[in-house]
Design a protein around this motif. Structure first.
Motif, PDB file in Angstrom:
ATOM      1  N   UNK A 247       0.793  -1.215   0.000  1.00  0.00           N
ATOM      2  CA  UNK A 247       0.000   0.000   0.000  1.00  0.00           C
ATOM      3  C   UNK A 247       0.825   1.264   0.000  1.00  0.00           C
ATOM      4  N   UNK A 248       2.109   1.172  -0.338  1.00  0.00           N
ATOM      5  CA  UNK A 248       2.974   2.355  -0.304  1.00  0.00           C
ATOM      6  C   UNK A 248       3.328   2.858  -1.690  1.00  0.00           C
ATOM      7  N   UNK A 249       2.896   2.129  -2.737  1.00  0.00           N
ATOM      8  CA  UNK A 249       3.210   2.556  -4.090  1.00  0.00           C
ATOM      9  C   UNK A 249       2.414   3.812  -4.429  1.00  0.00           C
ATOM     10  N   UNK A 250       3.081   4.793  -4.987  1.00  0.00           N
ATOM     11  CA  UNK A 250       2.388   6.021  -5.363  1.00  0.00           C
ATOM     12  C   UNK A 250       2.417   6.170  -6.868  1.00  0.00           C
ATOM     13  N   UNK A 251       1.429   6.861  -7.389  1.00  0.00           N
ATOM     14  CA  UNK A 251       1.313   7.061  -8.831  1.00  0.00           C
ATOM     15  C   UNK A 251       0.770   8.449  -9.069  1.00  0.00           C
ATOM     16  N   UNK A 252       0.918   8.920 -10.298  1.00  0.00           N
ATOM     17  CA  UNK A 252       0.313  10.209 -10.654  1.00  0.00           C
ATOM     18  C   UNK A 252      -1.197  10.095 -10.549  1.00  0.00           C
ATOM     19  N   UNK A 253      -1.797  11.170 -10.138  1.00  0.00           N
ATOM     20  CA  UNK A 253      -3.248  11.206  -9.964  1.00  0.00           C
ATOM     21  C   UNK A 253      -3.934  10.859 -11.276  1.00  0.00           C
ATOM     22  N   UNK A 254      -4.730   9.807 -11.273  1.00  0.00           N
ATOM     23  CA  UNK A 254      -5.410   9.377 -12.493  1.00  0.00           C
ATOM     24  C   UNK A 254      -6.602  10.279 -12.795  1.00  0.00           C
ATOM     25  N   UNK A 255      -6.955  10.347 -14.069  1.00  0.00           N
ATOM     26  CA  UNK A 255      -8.098  11.171 -14.461  1.00  0.00           C
ATOM     27  C   UNK A 255      -9.367  10.619 -13.838  1.00  0.00           C
ATOM     28  N   UNK A 256     -10.215  11.494 -13.397  1.00  0.00           N
ATOM     29  CA  UNK A 256     -11.474  11.098 -12.765  1.00  0.00           C
ATOM     30  C   UNK A 256     -12.625  11.796 -13.459  1.00  0.00           C
ATOM     31  N   UNK A 257     -13.707  11.011 -13.681  1.00  0.00           N
ATOM     32  CA  UNK A 257     -14.896  11.586 -14.304  1.00  0.00           C
ATOM     33  C   UNK A 257     -15.843  12.194 -13.283  1.00  0.00           C
ATOM     34  N   UNK A 258     -15.518  12.039 -11.998  1.00  0.00           N
ATOM     35  CA  UNK A 258     -16.396  12.578 -10.966  1.00  0.00           C
ATOM     36  C   UNK A 258     -16.449  14.101 -11.038  1.00  0.00           C
ATOM     37  N   UNK A 259     -17.585  14.693 -10.694  1.00  0.00           N
ATOM     38  CA  UNK A 259     -17.656  16.167 -10.629  1.00  0.00           C
ATOM     39  C   UNK A 259     -16.653  16.690  -9.606  1.00  0.00           C
ATOM     40  N   UNK A 260     -16.203  17.913  -9.812  1.00  0.00           N
ATOM     41  CA  UNK A 260     -15.218  18.485  -8.895  1.00  0.00           C
ATOM     42  C   UNK A 260     -15.819  18.551  -7.487  1.00  0.00           C
ATOM     43  N   UNK A 261     -15.096  17.937  -6.542  1.00  0.00           N
ATOM     44  CA  UNK A 261     -15.636  17.793  -5.189  1.00  0.00           C
ATOM     45  C   UNK A 261     -14.847  18.582  -4.150  1.00  0.00           C
ATOM     46  N   UNK A 262     -13.847  19.355  -4.559  1.00  0.00           N
ATOM     47  CA  UNK A 262     -13.026  20.110  -3.606  1.00  0.00           C
ATOM     48  C   UNK A 262     -13.085  21.587  -3.978  1.00  0.00           C
ATOM     49  N   UNK A 263     -13.445  22.405  -3.024  1.00  0.00           N
ATOM     50  CA  UNK A 263     -13.430  23.848  -3.208  1.00  0.00           C
ATOM     51  C   UNK A 263     -12.660  24.483  -2.061  1.00  0.00           C
TER      52      UNK A 263
END
Length: 520
Positions: A371-387
């Motif tokens: 659970x320590x492997x990191x990757x570039x943030x993958x594209x997400x189709x979800x609506x923007x959820x952070x403001x």
């Protein structure tokens, strides 16, 4: 003093004395009675009324008065003549020619009727005027601009009175009747000639156009039928493949994550029916047009309609059930104190930790996956959820408030969903790094989960903001804080004041100074 009456002659209002009105009414009654059995009596009477209105207007303007009197009516009707004049022999009823007026003859024209109108004015056959116009075109090129100018300034002879004035004929009842009879005879002769000469040609042209239209329609219908059959096959294959992927959890992305697992197959089948039934009806109609021997009973169409309505009702019912999952909204907040510093640097975290399920997707051995492997943030189709909202803190202790919200069928369910929503935010020295999206639990349905980050910093605190943070800010635009010719990785500088966050683009961050020196 005679009584005055207000009358309307062809849309123009006149004041007329009572005795004059009686004479005028008797005159118009005789005129209407005389022309009652003509082919177009209404048009003739309208032209006569137009002429009477013009003559009354001229008479009132000349005498500078506003009321029509008996002498005026006698004068005008005398000029127009009365119905008894038709009983006179033509040789005995000769009258003087009236003054010719210049009009364009639209009945005898090649282009605008200019040459024909000039021919009538000078009592010359129109063909000689046309020859003169053609000669002027080749001699100095004056014919064309002169023709265009005359076309613009010469009025067209539209009414029967204008056509009579163009030919210099007296505008009276006898000539109205004569002019109308000539028009009717000319029209009948022209129609008979056109009928006899053009009928065979029109018939052949009509048959040719009908054949072309039939071929074109059959071609279009064939294309529609072929495309419809291909679309139906594609829909059947797509339904099977789609259900296989969806039910195997391959499509766990927005907007598929809105649908409850128990509704997936039902909604997919409903959508399929809503689309494929009209498409099938269109293909059947196209086949009937192409092959007239094909007959389809009304029972088939009625059954298709029943199936389509059932699919529509089924889909609407389950869609309303899903909509009920968004009835209530709940939120809770978490406050995190920040280490007080004079300068903060706001960044977006572009990496994420992969889960054990992610390791299976990317063929990573789960036994060795910690659970320590990191990757570039993958594209997400979800609506923007952070403001992000940046405000001035009331005290000298900076804080970050995370307000989590979600929706559900009731407040308790919505609150539980909001509490299960996670968002990563860390402070490393002066760097404040937030993740670009919220994290939902495995197989969590999308119920408008979102987080609102409220960054409260004391007055006079400086804030450096990366460009990619701009799309998450609610009340500020970092692009407005860019100086001219700034590099793409420019970091804008802001300062918290008593009036709120203000841009400080006249001051450069140390890393920016080096960047600008290297890129003049």
């Amino acid at each position: 003093m005679n009584k005055t009456i207000i009358i309307n002659i062809n849309g123009i209002v006149f004041h007329i004395e009572e005795d004059a009105y009686e004479v005028l009414r008797a005159y118009m009654t005789d005129v209407k009675r005389h022309f009652a059995y003509s082919a177009d009596s209404e048009e003739i009477v309208t032209d006569i009324e137009n002429r009477l209105a013009e003559m009354f207007n001229e008479r009132l303007e000349v005498d500078h008065k506003q009321v029509i009197e008996l002498p005026d009516v006698t004068f005008v009707t005398g000029k127009m003549g009365n119905v008894n004049d038709f009983d006179l022999d033509e040789e005995d009823g000769t009258s003087l020619r009236s003054v010719r007026k210049l009009f364009r003859d639209t009945d005898d024209r090649i282009l605008g009727g200019v040459c024909s109108g000039i021919g009538h004015f000078f009592n010359v056959e129109p063909r000689w005027m046309r020859l003169l116009a053609i000669a002027l075109i080749f001699i100095g090129g004056l014919g064309l601009p002169v023709y265009v100018i005359l076309w613009i300034i010469m009025p067209a002879a539209n009414t029967r009175a204008e056509k009579m004035a163009m030919k210099g004929e007296p505008i009276n009842l006898q000539n109205f009747k004569k002019n109308f009879d000539e028009e009717i005879e000319g029209l009948k002769g022209g129609l008979n000639r056109a009928h006899n000469e053009v009928r065979p040609v029109v018939y052949q042209i009509g048959k040719f156009i009908e054949t072309l239209a039939t071929l074109f329609i059959k071609l279009v219908v064939s294309i529609v039928a072929f495309a419809g059959i291909l679309a139906m096959i594609a829909l059947f294959i797509g339904l099977v493949v789609f259900l296989g992927y969806w039910n195997s959890n391959e499509l766990n992305t927005f907007p598929f994550t809105i649908v409850n697992p128990g509704y997936k197959s039902v909604l997919a089948l409903s959508a399929f029916i809503i689309v494929v039934i009209p498409l099938t009806a269109l293909v059947l109609f196209a086949l009937r047009v192409l092959v007239t021997r094909i007959t389809i009973s009304k029972t088939v169409y009625f059954s298709m309609l029943i199936i389509w309505i059932a699919g529509l009702v089924l889909g609407a019912y389950h869609a309303s059930k899903i909509a009920s999952e968004f009835n209530e909204e709940a939120e809770f907040s978490v406050t995190t104190p920040l280490t007080p510093l004079p300068v903060y640097h706001l960044k977006v975290n572009r990496v994420e930790f992969l889960t054990k399920e992610d390791s299976l997707q990317y063929n990573i051995n789960p036994a060795n996956f910690k659970g320590t492997l990191i990757s570039r943030d993958r594209d997400s189709n979800n609506p923007r959820s952070v403001r992000i909202v940046i405000v001035r803190g009331e005290v000298n202790k900076p804080t970050l408030v995370q307000e989590f919200s979600a929706r559900g069928p009731n407040f308790e369910t919505a609150l539980a969903t909001a509490r299960r929503t996670k968002h990563e935010f860390v402070q490393k020295d002066s760097v404040l790094m937030f993740h670009s999206k919220t994290h939902l639990q495995k197989r969590e349905l999308w119920r408008d989960q979102s987080v609102r980050l409220i960054l409260r910093i004391p007055e006079n605190t400086r804030l450096m903001i990366d460009d990619d943070v701009n799309s998450y800010l609610s009340d500020h635009d970092v692009w407005e804080c860019h100086p001219p010719n700034a590099p793409r990785d420019y970091i804008s500088e802001w300062r918290m004041t008593s009036e709120g966050l203000k841009c400080q683009n006249d001051t450069l961050f140390p890393q920016q100074q080096d960047s600008i020196q290297l890129n003049p």
